[in-house]
Motif scaffolding. Structure first.
Motif, PDB file in Angstrom:
ATOM      1  N   LYS A 147       0.895  -1.090  -0.069  1.00 59.20           N
ATOM      2  CA  LYS A 147      -0.051  -0.089  -0.019  1.00 59.20           C
ATOM      3  C   LYS A 147       0.955   1.191  -0.013  1.00 59.20           C
ATOM      4  CE  LYS A 147      -4.488   0.559   0.230  1.00 59.20           C
ATOM      5  NZ  LYS A 147      -5.184   0.206  -1.326  1.00 59.20           N
TER       6      LYS A 147
ATOM      7  N   HIS B 213       1.965   1.512  -3.415  1.00 54.62           N
ATOM      8  CA  HIS B 213       0.845   1.919  -4.404  1.00 54.62           C
ATOM      9  C   HIS B 213       0.575   3.410  -4.257  1.00 54.62           C
ATOM     10  CE1 HIS B 213      -3.356   2.258  -5.587  1.00 54.62           C
ATOM     11  NE2 HIS B 213      -3.712   2.620  -4.464  1.00 54.62           N
TER      12      HIS B 213
ATOM     13  N   HIS C  76       1.037   1.378  -9.702  1.00 51.07           N
ATOM     14  CA  HIS C  76       0.002   1.652  -8.923  1.00 51.07           C
ATOM     15  C   HIS C  76      -0.717   0.687  -8.711  1.00 51.07           C
ATOM     16  CE1 HIS C  76      -2.196   4.634  -6.900  1.00 51.07           C
ATOM     17  NE2 HIS C  76      -3.328   4.355  -7.638  1.00 51.07           N
TER      18      HIS C  76
ATOM     19  N   ASP D 294      -1.560  -2.232  -5.801  1.00 55.55           N
ATOM     20  CA  ASP D 294      -3.051  -2.575  -5.012  1.00 55.55           C
ATOM     21  C   ASP D 294      -3.529  -3.775  -5.038  1.00 55.55           C
ATOM     22  OD1 ASP D 294      -4.171  -1.019  -3.171  1.00 55.55           O
ATOM     23  OD2 ASP D 294      -5.882  -0.319  -4.821  1.00 55.55           O
TER      24      ASP D 294
HETATM   25 FE   LIG Z   1      -5.648   3.547  -4.160  1.00 59.06          FE
END
Ligand SMILES: [Fe+2]
Length: 216
Positions: free
Chosen positions: A76, A79, A91, A95
């Motif tokens: 995260k 991300h 990205h 995730d």
């Molecule tokens: Fe997000």
């Protein structure tokens, strides 16, 4: 004529009438008591497994849980913090892997509970337990993010394989199955998807074409 104080008395009466008979439905707040099962203790369940086997598997799984939660959170972080010309695909990929790791977290934690033990849960306890090195708070370059993730995956895979063998030897097939079918396979697949981003491939013109056009 009805005075102002008569009016407020009436209003007070109607409020208390509204609350009449609700005593049993009132939330009881600010309750405290000692914990009913300390961490590290087994409340034996009828699953035909020896208590010692349950305790050994739970201890292993809690280590794996802390490392999986950390790996999940690393995804995260990356991300959010990824940058550069591969921003969009990474990205999204980060995730996706975050969500898959999050599912593993729940499966591992619930396996611990199924063994009659207590699973780790809170960030402070996870931070004290994990073996994955703490990253800096700030943003790192993409190759460093990927290397950090790959190293975390390898640590998880190494311990998961050792734990799977121990569970099999002790007859804890459920834990062995979770480790092999879910944890190991998911982590191996994620490593493949990540590692391909660390291959130094040309972006637009093939290296061989460049060499041919320069007459080498
Ligand atoms: Fe997000």
């Amino acid at each position: 004529m009805v005075s102002r104080s008569d009016k407020s008395e009436k209003r007070g009466a109607s409020y208390s009438q509204l609350e009449d008979g609700t005593q049993a439905s009132r939330p009881i707040l600010h309750q405290k008591s000692p914990e009913i099962q300390p961490y590290g203790k087994i409340a034996k369940l009828p699953i035909a497994l020896d208590e010692k086997v349950c305790a050994a598997s739970a201890e292993n799984l809690n280590q794996l849980l802390a490392d999986t939660m950390t790996l999940r959170d690393l995804y995260k972080k990356h991300h959010w913090q990824v940058a550069g010309h591969t921003f969009y695909q990474l990205h999204l990929l980060f995730d996706k892997h975050y969500s898959e790791q999050n599912e593993l977290v729940d499966s591992i934690a619930e396996r611990v509970q199924s063994l009659g033990a207590i699973s780790l849960a809170m960030a402070a306890d996870v931070a004290e337990t994990t073996l994955i090195p703490r990253p800096p708070r700030g943003r790192e370059e993409v190759p460093v993010q990927i290397s950090r993730l790959l190293e975390a995956h390898e640590l998880v895979l190494k311990e998961a394989r050792t734990m799977a063998r121990q569970a099999a030897e002790q007859g804890d097939d459920g834990t062995n199955d979770l480790l092999v079918s879910d944890v190991i396979r998911t982590n191996e697949l994620q490593v493949w998807f990540l590692a391909e981003h660390a291959v130094d491939e040309p972006l637009v013109r093939a290296e061989h074409a460049k060499a041919a056009s320069s007459g080498r």
